[in-house]
Design a protein around this motif. Sequence first.
Motif, mmCIF file in Angstrom:
data_model
loop_
_atom_site.group_PDB
_atom_site.id
_atom_site.type_symbol
_atom_site.label_atom_id
_atom_site.label_comp_id
_atom_site.label_asym_id
_atom_site.label_seq_id
_atom_site.Cartn_x
_atom_site.Cartn_y
_atom_site.Cartn_z
ATOM 1 N N GLU A 37 26.187 92.796 -70.172
ATOM 2 C CA GLU A 37 27.505 92.706 -69.512
ATOM 3 C C GLU A 37 26.977 93.350 -68.090
ATOM 4 O O GLU A 37 27.517 92.757 -67.006
ATOM 5 C CB GLU A 37 28.690 93.322 -69.914
ATOM 6 N N GLY A 39 24.354 93.581 -66.685
ATOM 7 C CA GLY A 39 23.051 92.954 -65.990
ATOM 8 C C GLY A 39 21.776 93.566 -66.454
ATOM 9 O O GLY A 39 20.792 93.462 -65.808
ATOM 10 N N LYS A 41 18.376 95.082 -68.738
ATOM 11 C CA LYS A 41 17.512 94.446 -70.078
ATOM 12 C C LYS A 41 17.360 95.351 -70.819
ATOM 13 O O LYS A 41 17.883 96.685 -70.812
ATOM 14 C CB LYS A 41 16.129 94.205 -69.272
ATOM 15 N N GLU A 51 17.947 89.653 -72.215
ATOM 16 C CA GLU A 51 17.968 89.893 -70.842
ATOM 17 C C GLU A 51 19.082 88.757 -70.348
ATOM 18 O O GLU A 51 19.204 87.954 -71.228
ATOM 19 C CB GLU A 51 16.940 89.774 -69.930
ATOM 20 N N VAL A 52 19.642 88.862 -69.075
ATOM 21 C CA VAL A 52 20.722 87.715 -68.483
ATOM 22 C C VAL A 52 19.876 87.113 -67.382
ATOM 23 O O VAL A 52 19.130 87.726 -66.793
ATOM 24 C CB VAL A 52 21.631 88.564 -67.873
ATOM 25 N N ARG A 53 19.780 85.940 -67.636
ATOM 26 C CA ARG A 53 19.179 84.778 -66.576
ATOM 27 C C ARG A 53 20.170 84.129 -65.978
ATOM 28 O O ARG A 53 21.301 83.764 -66.341
ATOM 29 C CB ARG A 53 18.318 84.076 -67.541
ATOM 30 N N GLU A 54 19.826 83.958 -64.769
ATOM 31 C CA GLU A 54 20.534 83.163 -63.881
ATOM 32 C C GLU A 54 20.343 81.812 -63.811
ATOM 33 O O GLU A 54 19.082 81.215 -63.847
ATOM 34 C CB GLU A 54 20.372 83.816 -62.337
ATOM 35 N N ARG A 55 21.367 80.944 -63.908
ATOM 36 C CA ARG A 55 21.155 79.644 -63.740
ATOM 37 C C ARG A 55 21.664 78.860 -62.586
ATOM 38 O O ARG A 55 22.797 79.442 -61.987
ATOM 39 C CB ARG A 55 22.139 78.729 -64.963
ATOM 40 N N SER A 74 25.535 79.866 -63.039
ATOM 41 C CA SER A 74 26.342 80.771 -64.234
ATOM 42 C C SER A 74 25.114 81.813 -64.671
ATOM 43 O O SER A 74 23.844 81.803 -64.265
ATOM 44 C CB SER A 74 26.614 80.018 -65.283
ATOM 45 N N LYS A 75 25.373 82.825 -65.396
ATOM 46 C CA LYS A 75 24.453 83.464 -66.387
ATOM 47 C C LYS A 75 24.646 83.355 -67.701
ATOM 48 O O LYS A 75 25.782 82.911 -68.328
ATOM 49 C CB LYS A 75 24.981 84.791 -66.000
ATOM 50 N N ALA A 76 23.386 83.443 -68.200
ATOM 51 C CA ALA A 76 23.346 83.307 -69.727
ATOM 52 C C ALA A 76 22.275 84.279 -70.302
ATOM 53 O O ALA A 76 21.205 84.722 -69.670
ATOM 54 C CB ALA A 76 22.794 81.977 -69.905
#
Length: 91
Positions: A37, A39, A41, A51-55, A74-76
């Motif tokens: 949450e 951001g 790793k 990890e959080v990846r940006e779309r 979005s983030k995934a």
Amino acid sequence: MTKTELINAIADKAGCTKKDAASALEATLASIHESLEKGEKVSITGFGTFEVRERGEKTCINPRTKKPMVCPPSKAPAFKAGRALKEAVNK
């Protein structure tokens, strides 16, 4: 494997009660959740990295109307398996 089966496996391997294993699993998952949450790793040596990846923004098609629409960025959450885990699976 379901969450219940995982709790049972942890209890058997650690030699603790199912209640303690459930608490440990819940605490682990909550810590990973909170870090993602923020951001950050989460790297677990020998297992992998969460990890959080940006779309990016993209054009999609609405399945009801069949009309194109723009999907916002979005983030995934994502998981990348570590080398040790990959090697164990590919034996």
